[in-house]
Scaffold this active site. Structure first.
Site, mmCIF file in Angstrom:
data_model
loop_
_atom_site.group_PDB
_atom_site.id
_atom_site.type_symbol
_atom_site.label_atom_id
_atom_site.label_comp_id
_atom_site.label_asym_id
_atom_site.label_seq_id
_atom_site.Cartn_x
_atom_site.Cartn_y
_atom_site.Cartn_z
ATOM 1 N N SER A 22 3.689 10.648 -4.018
ATOM 2 C CA SER A 22 3.316 10.069 -2.632
ATOM 3 C C SER A 22 4.720 10.137 -1.925
ATOM 4 C CB SER A 22 2.954 8.666 -2.594
ATOM 5 O OG SER A 22 3.997 7.668 -3.310
ATOM 6 N N LYS A 25 6.503 -1.358 -4.753
ATOM 7 C CA LYS A 25 5.499 -2.597 -4.645
ATOM 8 C C LYS A 25 6.255 -4.061 -5.167
ATOM 9 C CE LYS A 25 2.086 -2.563 -3.038
ATOM 10 N NZ LYS A 25 1.393 -2.404 -2.080
HETATM 11 N N1 PMP Z 1 2.947 5.280 -3.089
HETATM 12 C C1 PMP Z 1 2.679 4.732 -4.199
HETATM 13 C C2 PMP Z 1 2.964 5.568 -5.454
HETATM 14 C C3 PMP Z 1 1.981 3.503 -4.063
HETATM 15 O O1 PMP Z 1 1.689 3.075 -5.548
HETATM 16 C C4 PMP Z 1 1.693 2.925 -3.088
HETATM 17 C C5 PMP Z 1 1.185 1.422 -3.282
HETATM 18 N N2 PMP Z 1 -0.336 1.576 -3.306
HETATM 19 C C6 PMP Z 1 2.069 3.362 -1.839
HETATM 20 C C7 PMP Z 1 2.615 4.545 -1.893
HETATM 21 C C8 PMP Z 1 1.634 2.801 -0.318
HETATM 22 O O2 PMP Z 1 2.327 1.314 -0.221
HETATM 23 P P1 PMP Z 1 1.531 0.277 0.449
HETATM 24 O O3 PMP Z 1 0.433 -0.315 -0.282
HETATM 25 O O4 PMP Z 1 2.670 -0.639 0.998
HETATM 26 O O5 PMP Z 1 1.278 1.015 1.711
#
Ligand code: PMP
Length: 326
Positions: free
Chosen positions: A279, A62
């Site tokens: 994630s 991010k």
């Molecule tokens: N994984 C984590 C740990 C995140 O914090 C985020 C952002 N919310 C994402 C994946 C996904 O990224 P994006 O917002 O670009 O879809």
């Protein structure tokens, strides 16, 4: 002739690290791409590569979006003295805004559900941000709603960064993540696989990769369980669908059980030495599913995915939780 002495030392420094810079924000992006040699053994003939977004200065993917969002608002005069940046975020985006805001002198207010972990509050507070709490019962959707309300009440006080609507979120990945992947694979990338939070990463990266080579398959991952999804990832459309979400740039969606993400995060730590969040585990599990399919069909491929953040971002030290109950 081989370089010797000091010259040898200079050539030994890897370019990505041999940097001297005026500001921490200059270190956002240009992250390493690492090959997952052990994981990819499950899919003979297919390469799996992962982009180490945990190497960004505030520790996650991010940082890219936050930097572009803040820079764009400064350039357009939307952030000026007397105006605070505000957004809803329960995690990495907040930490990224906090770092960028501190480095560029922009005051930041974050709206987050009251029940986010103490370390999340501690990290953002350490950078000097102000936190406003939304209902712990309503999760990130409740934080989005409260941020909207605050901005509507006092529009002159805030610049509402709105990561779910802000085009600079996917644009950050369009202009940096995708060309980096293209360059780091020497244009060999055949598949790009990653999860959806705001969808900024998958939408921006996929759009640019398709422009560079329309044959590249871009695949989104979503948790298959709306209630117990992987943190940071969204189940659409049961959540508020982000305005920046553009399914037309995606070739496919993989539905991922939460456990598959956790299990792969464990494998990544033990087999690759990559202690990353769940994630990231979900992303690599998705990449492996794609790789296995290719392998089963006797096809070759270069599958690229994203390691969003480190595993230690998900520690919940209970003793501290009790001492610092915000
Ligand atoms: N994984 C984590 C740990 C995140 O914090 C985020 C952002 N919310 C994402 C994946 C996904 O990224 P994006 O917002 O670009 O879809």
């Amino acid at each position: 002739m081989l370089p010797t002495g000091r010259e040898q030392l200079l050539t030994d420094l890897r370019p990505a690290r041999a940097v001297r810079t005026d500001s921490i924000v200059d270190l956002v992006g240009n992250t390493p791409l690492v090959r997952l040699h052990h994981i990819e053994r499950d899919a003979p003939g297919v390469e799996i590569w992962a982009k180490c977004e945990f190497c960004n200065p505030a520790g996650s993917v991010k940082d890219r979006a936050a930097l572009r969002i803040v820079r764009d608002a400064l350039e357009r005069g939307l952030l000026r003295p007397g105006v605070r940046l505000i957004d809803s975020t329960s995690g990495n985006t907040g930490i990224a805004y906090a770092m960028v805001g501190a480095a560029l002198g922009v005051p930041v207010t974050l709206v987050m559900p009251e029940n986010v972990s103490a370390p999340r509050k501690q990290v953002t507070t350490a950078y000097g941000v102000e936190i406003v709490y939304s209902s712990p019962m309503e999760g990130s959707d409740g934080a989005i709603r409260l941020a909207h309300e605050l901005v509507e009440r006092e529009p002159d006080r805030w610049h509402y960064a709105d990561q779910y609507k802000n085009p600079n979120n996917p644009l950050a990945h369009y202009h940096t993540t995708a060309p980096e992947i293209w360059q780091q694979t020497g244009g060999r990338v055949t598949h790009f696989v990653t999860g959806i939070g705001t969808s900024g990463t998958v939408v921006g990266t996929s759009r640019r990769l398709h422009e560079l080579d329309p044959a590249i398959r871009c695949i989104a991952i979503q948790p298959d369980d709306a209630m117990h999804g992987l943190e940071g990832m969204k189940h659409l459309p049961s959540s508020i669908v982000p305005a920046i979400y553009d399914p037309s740039v995606l070739d496919d969606t993989i539905w991922m059980p939460t456990d598959e993400g956790w299990d792969m995060a464990e494998r990544l730590a033990k087999e690759e030495g990559l202690f990353v969040g769940h994630s990231s585990g979900g992303n690599v599990a998705g990449a492996l599913r794609v790789a296995k399919q290719l392998s089963a069909e006797g096809r070759r491929g270069v599958v690229v995915t994203i390691l969003c953040d480190r595993g230690d971002r998900y520690f919940v030290p209970l003793r501290w939780e009790k001492r610092y109950l915000w």
